[in-house]
Design an enzyme around this catalytic site. Structure first.
Site, PDB file in Angstrom:
ATOM      1  N   THR A  54       0.828  -1.207   0.000  1.00  0.00           N
ATOM      2  CA  THR A  54       0.000   0.000   0.000  1.00  0.00           C
ATOM      3  C   THR A  54       0.862   1.256   0.000  1.00  0.00           C
ATOM      4  O   THR A  54       0.548   2.237  -0.682  1.00  0.00           O
ATOM      5  CB  THR A  54      -0.939  -0.002   1.210  1.00  0.00           C
ATOM      6  N   LYS A  99      -8.080  -1.250  -5.275  1.00  0.00           N
ATOM      7  CA  LYS A  99      -7.768  -2.378  -4.400  1.00  0.00           C
ATOM      8  C   LYS A  99      -8.918  -3.358  -4.586  1.00  0.00           C
ATOM      9  O   LYS A  99      -9.907  -3.325  -3.849  1.00  0.00           O
ATOM     10  CB  LYS A  99      -7.656  -1.908  -2.944  1.00  0.00           C
ATOM     11  N   ASP A 104      -6.144   0.098   3.727  1.00  0.00           N
ATOM     12  CA  ASP A 104      -5.397   0.107   2.474  1.00  0.00           C
ATOM     13  C   ASP A 104      -6.192   0.806   1.370  1.00  0.00           C
ATOM     14  O   ASP A 104      -5.655   1.646   0.626  1.00  0.00           O
ATOM     15  CB  ASP A 104      -5.065  -1.319   2.037  1.00  0.00           C
ATOM     16  N   GLY A 138      -2.277  -9.441  -0.078  1.00  0.00           N
ATOM     17  CA  GLY A 138      -1.327 -10.415   0.439  1.00  0.00           C
ATOM     18  C   GLY A 138      -0.170 -10.627  -0.518  1.00  0.00           C
ATOM     19  O   GLY A 138       0.278  -9.704  -1.200  1.00  0.00           O
ATOM     20  N   ASN A 196      11.740  -2.517   0.271  1.00  0.00           N
ATOM     21  CA  ASN A 196      11.097  -1.759   1.345  1.00  0.00           C
ATOM     22  C   ASN A 196      11.521  -2.332   2.691  1.00  0.00           C
ATOM     23  O   ASN A 196      11.332  -3.524   2.962  1.00  0.00           O
ATOM     24  CB  ASN A 196       9.567  -1.811   1.213  1.00  0.00           C
ATOM     25  N   THR A 197      12.074  -1.500   3.534  1.00  0.00           N
ATOM     26  CA  THR A 197      12.606  -1.948   4.816  1.00  0.00           C
ATOM     27  C   THR A 197      11.479  -2.272   5.783  1.00  0.00           C
ATOM     28  O   THR A 197      10.757  -1.385   6.235  1.00  0.00           O
ATOM     29  CB  THR A 197      13.535  -0.879   5.421  1.00  0.00           C
ATOM     30  N   ARG A 235      13.040   2.497   6.751  1.00  0.00           N
ATOM     31  CA  ARG A 235      11.930   2.543   7.702  1.00  0.00           C
ATOM     32  C   ARG A 235      11.704   3.998   8.096  1.00  0.00           C
ATOM     33  O   ARG A 235      12.621   4.666   8.576  1.00  0.00           O
ATOM     34  CB  ARG A 235      12.262   1.714   8.948  1.00  0.00           C
TER      35      ARG A 235
END
Length: 244
Positions: free
Chosen positions: A20, A41, A58, A122, A179-180, A209
């Site tokens: 997202t 979505k 989301d 997911g 993406n952390t 982050r």
């Protein structure tokens, strides 16, 4: 099926790894390029009743960053209440997920927008009903895939398996984002390097982050994350954004 010049399917290596966030960044960047973009979505699992309507965080995030306002039932034709696997929630709530309805909604959205960002649910192989999963949804939409790789232990295996699944369905992997998820992941730079040498698609950026202290609102967090991303390598990306 007709699609706008800019249309992407955002997939992930797992759940809760930042799909997202990255989909919102795509919408944010398209708006900055002067493109009226819509967020979709199609399936969302987990909703709560607020202000006289059911809401999913989301779906609401995509709507907040989209330049095209859509009726919730069009942007999210399957808004399931229970925060569980979509095919299970759909059975329990007697709301079976049917791909033709999603395709119809997508086509209606595509006619209204200059770009569409579709976020999966997911991971890439999450079941939607007894016979189909999100990979089937992505394949039938036929959109270039932007893969979000959640950086945590196991990321390399999850990412490579997902890229194989995307290729097996004949879909183009347009690019991927690191993406952390775990800021304490050991050897994170080596992990990203290992993925970059094995994934045959451009790395669009590595998002650290972002703490609530540095970006306290959702809008600010998306703007902060977007600064680490470069979507210009994506197919159909606008090459002549308006001057500011």
């Amino acid at each position: 099926m007709n699609s706008p010049a800019c249309a992407y399917f955002v997939a992930g290596t797992d759940t809760e790894i930042g799909k997202t966030l990255i989909a919102s960044c795509l919408l944010h960047a398209l708006a900055a390029a002067g493109v009226a973009a819509a967020g979709m979505k199609p399936v969302a699992a987990g909703a709560e009743w607020r202000d006289g309507a059911w809401h999913n965080d989301d779906a609401d995030a995509l709507a907040a960053h989209a330049g095209v306002s859509l009726p919730p039932a069009l942007a999210t034709p399957y808004l399931l209440h229970q925060p569980t696997a979509p095919h299970i929630a759909a059975k329990l709530e007697n709301h079976p997920i049917e791909l033709p309805l999603i395709f119809e909604c997508y086509q209606r959205i595509a006619a209204l927008a200059g770009a569409v960002v579709v976020e999966g649910v997911g991971g890439f192989r999450v079941p939607l009903n007894d016979t189909m999963d999100t990979a089937d949804l992505a394949r039938q939409l036929g959109l270039p895939v932007v893969l979000v790789v959640g950086l945590r232990l196991g990321a390399i295996n999850h990412a490579l398996l997902t890229t194989e699944a995307i290729a097996a369905r004949g879909l183009p992997l347009a690019g991927w984002v690191a993406n952390t998820v775990d800021p304490d992941l050991l050897n994170s730079e080596a992990t990203v390097a290992a993925l970059a040498s094995r994934i045959d698609a451009p790395l669009l950026g590595w998002v650290p982050r972002i703490s609530a202290g540095s970006a306290p609102t959702a809008i600010e967090r998306v703007a902060a994350a977007a600064r680490y991303l470069n979507f210009s390598k994506l197919p159909g990306w606008p090459t002549n954004p308006p001057s500011i």
